[in-house]
Design a protein around this motif. Structure first.
Motif, short mmCIF file in Angstrom:
data_model
loop_
_atom_site.label_atom_id
_atom_site.label_comp_id
_atom_site.label_asym_id
_atom_site.label_seq_id
_atom_site.Cartn_x
_atom_site.Cartn_y
_atom_site.Cartn_z
N GLY A 82 0.85 -1.17 0.00
CA GLY A 82 0.00 0.00 0.00
C GLY A 82 0.89 1.23 0.00
O GLY A 82 1.73 1.39 0.88
N MET A 83 0.75 2.09 -0.99
CA MET A 83 1.73 3.16 -1.22
C MET A 83 1.75 4.18 -0.09
O MET A 83 0.74 4.82 0.20
CB MET A 83 1.43 3.87 -2.55
CG MET A 83 1.63 3.00 -3.76
SD MET A 83 1.27 3.87 -5.30
CE MET A 83 -0.53 3.97 -5.22
N PRO A 84 2.90 4.35 0.56
CA PRO A 84 3.02 5.41 1.57
C PRO A 84 3.10 6.78 0.90
O PRO A 84 3.36 6.88 -0.30
CB PRO A 84 4.33 5.06 2.30
CG PRO A 84 5.12 4.30 1.30
CD PRO A 84 4.13 3.56 0.45
N ALA A 112 -4.56 4.56 1.96
CA ALA A 112 -3.46 5.17 1.20
C ALA A 112 -3.83 6.59 0.79
O ALA A 112 -4.96 6.85 0.34
CB ALA A 112 -3.13 4.33 -0.02
N VAL A 113 -2.88 7.50 0.93
CA VAL A 113 -3.10 8.88 0.51
C VAL A 113 -2.93 9.01 -1.00
O VAL A 113 -3.63 9.77 -1.67
CB VAL A 113 -2.10 9.82 1.24
CG1 VAL A 113 -2.22 11.25 0.73
CG2 VAL A 113 -2.33 9.76 2.74
N VAL A 114 -1.99 8.25 -1.55
CA VAL A 114 -1.65 8.37 -2.98
C VAL A 114 -2.69 7.63 -3.82
O VAL A 114 -2.97 6.45 -3.59
CB VAL A 114 -0.25 7.79 -3.24
CG1 VAL A 114 0.11 7.93 -4.72
CG2 VAL A 114 0.79 8.48 -2.37
N LYS A 115 -3.24 8.31 -4.81
CA LYS A 115 -4.18 7.72 -5.75
C LYS A 115 -3.69 8.02 -7.17
O LYS A 115 -3.45 9.18 -7.52
CB LYS A 115 -5.59 8.30 -5.58
CG LYS A 115 -6.14 8.18 -4.15
CD LYS A 115 -6.39 6.74 -3.73
CE LYS A 115 -6.98 6.66 -2.32
NZ LYS A 115 -7.14 5.26 -1.86
N LEU A 116 -3.53 7.00 -7.98
CA LEU A 116 -2.99 7.16 -9.33
C LEU A 116 -3.85 6.41 -10.33
O LEU A 116 -4.39 5.35 -10.03
CB LEU A 116 -1.55 6.61 -9.40
CG LEU A 116 -0.51 7.23 -8.45
CD1 LEU A 116 0.74 6.38 -8.45
CD2 LEU A 116 -0.18 8.65 -8.88
N LYS A 123 3.51 6.92 -15.40
CA LYS A 123 4.65 7.80 -15.14
C LYS A 123 5.33 7.43 -13.82
O LYS A 123 6.57 7.37 -13.74
CB LYS A 123 4.19 9.26 -15.11
CG LYS A 123 5.33 10.27 -14.95
CD LYS A 123 4.82 11.69 -15.01
CE LYS A 123 5.96 12.69 -14.83
NZ LYS A 123 5.48 14.10 -14.89
N LYS A 124 4.53 7.16 -12.80
CA LYS A 124 5.09 6.76 -11.52
C LYS A 124 5.79 5.40 -11.63
O LYS A 124 6.87 5.19 -11.06
CB LYS A 124 3.99 6.68 -10.46
CG LYS A 124 3.76 7.97 -9.70
CD LYS A 124 4.99 8.33 -8.84
CE LYS A 124 4.71 9.51 -7.95
NZ LYS A 124 5.91 9.90 -7.16
N ILE A 147 8.80 -3.76 -11.44
CA ILE A 147 7.96 -2.78 -10.75
C ILE A 147 6.66 -2.68 -11.53
O ILE A 147 6.65 -2.22 -12.68
CB ILE A 147 8.64 -1.40 -10.66
CG1 ILE A 147 10.07 -1.53 -10.12
CG2 ILE A 147 7.80 -0.46 -9.81
CD1 ILE A 147 10.17 -2.10 -8.72
N HIS A 148 5.59 -3.14 -10.94
CA HIS A 148 4.32 -3.25 -11.66
C HIS A 148 3.53 -1.95 -11.62
O HIS A 148 3.77 -1.07 -10.79
CB HIS A 148 3.49 -4.38 -11.08
CG HIS A 148 4.15 -5.73 -11.19
ND1 HIS A 148 4.44 -6.33 -12.39
CD2 HIS A 148 4.60 -6.58 -10.22
CE1 HIS A 148 5.02 -7.50 -12.17
NE2 HIS A 148 5.13 -7.67 -10.87
N ARG A 149 2.56 -1.86 -12.52
CA ARG A 149 1.67 -0.70 -12.57
C ARG A 149 0.83 -0.63 -11.30
O ARG A 149 0.31 -1.65 -10.83
CB ARG A 149 0.74 -0.82 -13.78
CG ARG A 149 -0.29 0.30 -13.93
CD ARG A 149 -1.16 0.08 -15.14
NE ARG A 149 -1.98 -1.11 -15.03
CZ ARG A 149 -3.15 -1.17 -14.41
NH1 ARG A 149 -3.63 -0.10 -13.79
NH2 ARG A 149 -3.83 -2.30 -14.38
N PRO A 150 0.70 0.55 -10.69
CA PRO A 150 -0.15 0.68 -9.50
C PRO A 150 -1.58 0.22 -9.77
O PRO A 150 -2.14 0.51 -10.83
CB PRO A 150 -0.10 2.18 -9.19
CG PRO A 150 1.19 2.65 -9.78
CD PRO A 150 1.37 1.82 -11.03
#
Length: 241
Positions: A82-84, A112-116, A123-124, A147-150
């Motif tokens: 879960g992205m910090p 999670a705060v980050v939403k993409l 890009k991330k 590194i997989h896609r979110p």
């Protein structure tokens, strides 16, 4: 000797224009034609190479001999995280790569705060893949982790997860200590870890229903990124049989 990731086919005697970032690094190091460096493409081992020419922005090298050097972890460990917030995911991917993680799946979870999504997610992903490649250059690893896609937690659980041991890092009462359930040496495994605030009870139950066993790391409350790395260290510290 400087090391550079070049994700292209490599063979003895071939001439190669280094990728833009690697060429820039060679320029910064003030290297000259005739000097040697190391390149690797993530397919195993590394190659010695000699600088043939240097332009204003390009560097051409000749590939020489292959060295079948492997410095990978004693087992494949896959991390779903879960992205910090802020730049902590950058730091996590760098350190997990140094420790030998096989892959990282960034997750968007309830806390999670980050939403993409869409272009921002890709890009991330590219940004994190570059961090992993750079970490391999520094630490000597010759296989760059995937590194997989979110994805959202639900999307990810609906995919075809690998048939390996799965653990979810949990603070729930009754969670077994990771050290007591660690698979035998060399056996691959997967960790699922939450962001700040952890996974929601519903997410943890969903993971358990998909074959994840809840495990704990001790009595202390660790930061999200620290917990993931602590689990990774325990897994890779177990020597291969």
């Amino acid at each position: 000797m400087p090391r550079f990731f070049c994700p292209v086919p490599l063979s003895p005697g071939a001439d190669l224009s280094l990728p833009k970032g690697a060429a820039r690094h060679v320029q910064v190091l003030r290297m000259q034609p005739g000097q040697t460096l190391t390149v690797f493409n993530g397919q195993g081992g590394q190659w010695n190479a000699s600088i043939l020419s240097m332009g204003r922005s390009d560097v051409v090298v000749r590939i020489m001999d292959h060295e079948p050097v492997e410095r990978e972890a004693s087992r494949q460990v896959h991390l779903a995280m879960g992205m910090p917030a802020n730049d902590r995911m950058d730091w996590l991917i760098e350190k997990a790569t140094e420790l030998g993680v096989a892959s990282v799946q960034p997750l968007m979870t309830a806390h999670a705060v980050v939403k993409l999504d869409g272009a921002r997610a890709e890009k991330k992903r590219s940004h994190w893949a570059a961090i992993a490649a750079s970490a391999c250059e520094q630490c000597g690893g010759n296989r760059v982790p995937d590194i997989h896609r979110p994805m959202t937690m639900g999307e990810w659980l609906a995919t075809d997860l690998p048939a390996i041991e799965r653990f979810v890092l949990s603070l729930a009462p009754g969670s077994q200590p990771l050290a007591t359930v660690m698979p035998p040496p060399g056996q691959p495994l997967m960790f699922l870890s939450g962001p700040e605030g952890g996974l929601s009870p519903q997410e943890e139950q969903a993971a358990i229903s998909h074959g994840f066993s809840p495990v704990g790391l001790g009595g202390r409350t660790l930061r999200a990124e620290t917990a993931a790395l602590a689990a990774l260290v325990q897994a890779v510290a177990c020597p291969a049989g």
